[in-house]
Design an enzyme around this catalytic site. Structure first.
Site, PDB file in Angstrom:
ATOM      1  N   GLN A  22      -4.911  -1.722   9.292  1.00 14.08           N
ATOM      2  CA  GLN A  22      -4.765  -3.050   8.683  1.00 14.08           C
ATOM      3  C   GLN A  22      -5.337  -4.125   9.611  1.00 14.08           C
ATOM      4  O   GLN A  22      -5.013  -4.169  10.796  1.00 14.08           O
ATOM      5  CB  GLN A  22      -3.276  -3.322   8.389  1.00 14.08           C
ATOM      6  CG  GLN A  22      -3.006  -4.591   7.603  1.00 14.08           C
ATOM      7  CD  GLN A  22      -3.593  -4.579   6.190  1.00 14.08           C
ATOM      8  OE1 GLN A  22      -3.693  -3.549   5.544  1.00 14.08           O
ATOM      9  NE2 GLN A  22      -3.986  -5.739   5.710  1.00 14.08           N
TER      10      GLN A  22
ATOM     11  N   ASP B 115     -11.348   2.305   3.408  1.00 12.18           N
ATOM     12  CA  ASP B 115     -11.670   0.880   3.248  1.00 12.18           C
ATOM     13  C   ASP B 115     -13.179   0.670   3.032  1.00 12.18           C
ATOM     14  O   ASP B 115     -13.598  -0.408   2.633  1.00 12.18           O
ATOM     15  CB  ASP B 115     -11.292   0.106   4.525  1.00 12.18           C
ATOM     16  CG  ASP B 115      -9.893  -0.498   4.464  1.00 12.18           C
ATOM     17  OD1 ASP B 115      -9.496  -0.954   3.385  1.00 12.18           O
ATOM     18  OD2 ASP B 115      -9.225  -0.517   5.521  1.00 12.18           O
TER      19      ASP B 115
ATOM     20  N   LYS C  77       0.840  -1.204   0.000  1.00 14.82           N
ATOM     21  CA  LYS C  77       0.000   0.000   0.000  1.00 14.82           C
ATOM     22  C   LYS C  77       0.876   1.256   0.000  1.00 14.82           C
ATOM     23  O   LYS C  77       0.591   2.223  -0.707  1.00 14.82           O
ATOM     24  CB  LYS C  77      -0.948  -0.020   1.214  1.00 14.82           C
ATOM     25  CG  LYS C  77      -2.065  -1.061   1.050  1.00 14.82           C
ATOM     26  CD  LYS C  77      -2.887  -1.323   2.306  1.00 14.82           C
ATOM     27  CE  LYS C  77      -3.835  -2.498   2.043  1.00 14.82           C
ATOM     28  NZ  LYS C  77      -4.668  -2.876   3.189  1.00 14.82           N
TER      29      LYS C  77
HETATM   30  N1  GUN Z   1      -7.008  -7.098   5.835  1.00 14.60           N
HETATM   31  C1  GUN Z   1      -7.307  -7.868   4.751  1.00 14.60           C
HETATM   32  N2  GUN Z   1      -7.859  -7.121   3.775  1.00 14.60           N
HETATM   33  C2  GUN Z   1      -7.912  -5.857   4.239  1.00 14.60           C
HETATM   34  C3  GUN Z   1      -8.373  -4.632   3.675  1.00 14.60           C
HETATM   35  O1  GUN Z   1      -8.859  -4.542   2.552  1.00 14.60           O
HETATM   36  N3  GUN Z   1      -8.236  -3.549   4.484  1.00 14.60           N
HETATM   37  C4  GUN Z   1      -7.722  -3.614   5.736  1.00 14.60           C
HETATM   38  N4  GUN Z   1      -7.661  -2.499   6.450  1.00 14.60           N
HETATM   39  N5  GUN Z   1      -7.295  -4.724   6.275  1.00 14.60           N
HETATM   40  C5  GUN Z   1      -7.383  -5.840   5.525  1.00 14.60           C
END
Ligand code: GUN
Length: 283
Positions: free
Chosen positions: A96, A119, A52
């Protein structure tokens, strides 16, 4: 002969359009900032967060990383979220998941301002998606829709079957397919005679988290198969929820793992963060 839906190609095109807009904003003196919180040292989460950050760098965002120790308390984490909510120079906040077991994920998700919730996990954003009037789309399902659109795969009237009912993928995936006029079925671990349902799918989305769960006997000839899975097989090799080698010859289109849905999730995150910034600044 099946066609591969190339997630690297489609995600590149999404990121390049974000990058072009970021350049224009920069000329106006506007900087886009994503704050990423990671708690503990889960290796998979570390890889996702690094990817990211790399994408932020590529499109020209500023990224702030808050790497907190595994023993961080709920109060400390909530205080950080509050601080980031209040900061005008932070446009998007992402925590996350999964969090260490002693932390309350739901409370953290609901504490992030819906306006910075890139998200689209907050109940306000989830509700807006349900209604069909939204600012942010959930990254993975929206990434799948971008892929279908890039390859001109029409959803209208198609039998769409989603395997998996998670809040992050299965449920919003079904909603986005419905918005595009698909006839949608959500299946899950309690579905009776799953094969009989998946075999009728024109578009099959696998999001269950079980390595190579979808075999050739579960797929209709000519189906479009989208694999959201990210697992390790018996040899420790990265693989999806679909047994690619067995299933691909039956498909019209199929996504590989890696190089399929994975890169799309991050590309949509970039899109959402740009949108958050524009909304916050009335641009
Ligand atoms: N953990 C697995 N997929 C995601 C996601 O799309 N966003 C976040 N914040 N955590 C995750």
């Amino acid at each position: 002969m099946y066609k591969i839906i190339d997630g690297k190609l489609v995600s590149q095109s999404v990121k390049d359009s974000v990058k072009a807009e970021v350049e224009v904003l920069k000329e106006k003196g506007v900087e886009v900032t994503l704050a990423v919180i990671i708690v503990g040292d889960d290796p998979a989460s570390r890889v996702y967060v690094n990817n990211k950050k790399k994408a932020c760098e590529y499109v020209g965002f500023r990224s702030l990383e808050y790497a907190l120790p595994a023993q961080t308390s709920q109060e400390e984490l909530m205080a950080l979220v509050d601080e980031l909510n209040a900061r005008e120079d932070v446009n998007g906040i992402l925590c996350q998941l999964p969090l260490p077991k002693h932390l309350d994920e739901k409370a953290v998700i609901e504490a992030i301002s819906p306006k910075k919730d890139v998200d689209a996990f907050h109940a306000v954003n989830v509700g807006q998606i349900m209604i069909g009037d939204y600012d942010f789309l959930p990254c993975t399902p929206a990434g799948v829709m971008e892929m279908l659109s890039y390859y001109d795969i029409d959803v209208t009237g198609k039998n769409c079957v989603v395997i998996g009912r998670s809040n992050i993928v299965g449920k919003p995936m079904a909603m986005l397919l419905l918005h595009k006029n698909g006839t949608v079925t959500i299946t899950h671990s309690r579905t009776v005679d799953l094969k009989n349902v998946t075999n009728k799918a024109d578009i099959l989305v696998a999001a269950i988290g079980k390595a190579k769960f979808v075999g050739e006997d579960m797929v209709k000839d000519g189906a479009v198969v989208i694999d959201v899975g990210m697992n390790r097989d018996e040899n420790g090799k990265l693989c999806g929820d679909v047994d690619f080698d067995a299933v691909a010859p039956k498909c019209s289109y199929i996504t590989p793992v890696p190089g399929g849905v994975g890169p799309m999730t991050i590309a949509v995150l970039m899109k959402n963060t740009l949108k958050a910034c524009k909304l916050q600044k009335n641009l």
